[in-house]
Design an enzyme around this catalytic site. Structure first.
Site, PDB file in Angstrom:
ATOM      1  N   LYS A  32       0.841  -1.202   0.000  1.00 39.43           N
ATOM      2  CA  LYS A  32       0.000   0.000   0.000  1.00 39.43           C
ATOM      3  C   LYS A  32       0.872   1.248   0.000  1.00 39.43           C
ATOM      4  CE  LYS A  32      -2.403   1.633   3.730  1.00 39.43           C
ATOM      5  NZ  LYS A  32      -2.381   3.099   3.875  1.00 39.43           N
ATOM      6  N   ASP A  59      -3.521   4.265  -1.929  1.00 34.73           N
ATOM      7  CA  ASP A  59      -4.514   4.718  -0.945  1.00 34.73           C
ATOM      8  C   ASP A  59      -4.500   6.242  -0.850  1.00 34.73           C
ATOM      9  OD1 ASP A  59      -6.352   4.796   1.090  1.00 34.73           O
ATOM     10  OD2 ASP A  59      -4.926   4.248   2.656  1.00 34.73           O
ATOM     11  N   LYS A  61      -7.504   7.981  -1.364  1.00 36.57           N
ATOM     12  CA  LYS A  61      -8.884   8.328  -0.974  1.00 36.57           C
ATOM     13  C   LYS A  61      -9.445   9.483  -1.803  1.00 36.57           C
ATOM     14  CE  LYS A  61      -8.380   6.583   3.745  1.00 36.57           C
ATOM     15  NZ  LYS A  61      -6.915   6.374   3.816  1.00 36.57           N
ATOM     16  N   ASP A  64     -14.097  13.820  -5.147  1.00 32.97           N
ATOM     17  CA  ASP A  64     -14.203  15.025  -5.963  1.00 32.97           C
ATOM     18  C   ASP A  64     -15.401  14.848  -6.884  1.00 32.97           C
ATOM     19  OD1 ASP A  64     -13.466  17.429  -7.437  1.00 32.97           O
ATOM     20  OD2 ASP A  64     -11.418  17.081  -6.747  1.00 32.97           O
ATOM     21  N   THR A 123     -12.074   5.859  10.737  1.00 31.27           N
ATOM     22  CA  THR A 123     -12.118   5.339  12.118  1.00 31.27           C
ATOM     23  C   THR A 123     -11.724   6.415  13.128  1.00 31.27           C
ATOM     24  OG1 THR A 123      -9.938   4.418  11.722  1.00 31.27           O
ATOM     25  CG2 THR A 123     -11.788   2.898  11.612  1.00 31.27           C
ATOM     26  N   ARG A 214       3.334  -1.362  10.666  1.00 27.97           N
ATOM     27  CA  ARG A 214       4.445  -1.425  11.621  1.00 27.97           C
ATOM     28  C   ARG A 214       4.799  -2.820  12.141  1.00 27.97           C
ATOM     29  NH1 ARG A 214       1.751   3.567  14.605  1.00 27.97           N
ATOM     30  NH2 ARG A 214       0.004   2.477  13.625  1.00 27.97           N
TER      31      ARG A 214
END
Ligand code: C5P
Length: 237
Positions: A32, A59, A61, A64, A123, A214
């Protein structure tokens, strides 16, 4: 079963991203690229990562007007992106336009249609944040509303938190692909993730793909960490 691990390349430089991709490519399903890496290194980092033979999840997002999102989707697919995100709050016309462009561009290139993934409620947002925007629905209700909007607009995938997998499977069935961050093994630190699920639990709940950053990228031996996670999901993988 496909290898469901998508490694989040949350690093600032193409050099670090490429090193991780070379090391991890053979043992994970995709990588990603998010805003940090894309804004600092530009589309060239996508091309270079793609040259390693891996799948790429961009990614950014998009949100528009339909025409602008369509053009961005087309550019992303021309770059070699396999999965990308759009905000479902952009509405049905924007979502349908993104999906249509993915199908049309893929047909021209002779490839499978890249997966357009809808992001529902971030989130980081809770009921009070939604109320600020004039949305009286509680968070879960809004997630389901937007997920259904995405599916009825033709999207074949969604990004969701581990806690939403079961609900979305119940509401939308088994065809839709669910991509889930917030994954942590019981033994690894949660970092800033608050509601996590283990890789095996998330797959069992119905996740199609797991976005993991991570726990793999900061591990002493990232490749061993990825293999351990894979084994915890399915030793056959
Ligand atoms: O390092 P970690 O495994 O927490 O990385 C998770 C990745 O998924 C990060 O790139 C993060 O931005 C992304 N993400 C998330 N939670 C969301 C949406 C995306 O952690 N709700």
């Amino acid at each position: 079963m496909q290898n469901p691990i998508i490694v989040a390349l949350d690093v600032p430089t193409a050099r670090e991203a490429l090193e991780l991709a070379e090391e991890l490519g053979p043992v994970v399903g995709a990588f990603k690229i998010g805003k940090q890496l894309f804004v600092s290194e530009g589309p060239d980092v996508v091309r270079k990562l793609k040259e390693t033979g891996t799948k790429i999840f961009l990614d950014l997002k998009f949100h528009d007007i339909p025409n602008t999102v369509s053009k961005a989707v087309q550019s992303a697919i021309d770059l070699g992106v396999d999965m990308l995100t759009v905000h479902t709050s952009g509405g049905s016309e924007m979502l349908a336009a993104a999906e249509k462009t993915s199908n049309e561009t893929a047909a021209v290139l002779g490839i499978d249609s890249p997966l357009i993934l809808g992001v529902t409620v971030l989130t980081s947002m809770d009921d009070a944040n939604l109320a600020e925007l004039g949305i009286q629905e509680e968070t879960h209700g809004q997630v389901v509303r937007l997920a259904k909007l995405a599916a009825s607009s033709g999207l074949r995938g969604l990004v969701c938190s581990p806690q939403e997998i079961k609900l979305l499977r119940e509401e939308l069935g088994n065809q839709i692909q669910l991509v889930t961050p917030g994954i942590r093994a019981e033994s690894s630190p949660a970092d800033d993730q608050k509601r996590t699920m283990s890789p095996a639990e998330a797959v069992k709940a119905g996740a199609s793909w797991l976005v993991i950053g991570r726990p793999i990228t900061l591990a002493e031996d990232p490749r061993a960490a990825a293999i351990e996670i894979l084994n915890s999901i399915d030793p056959e993988l």
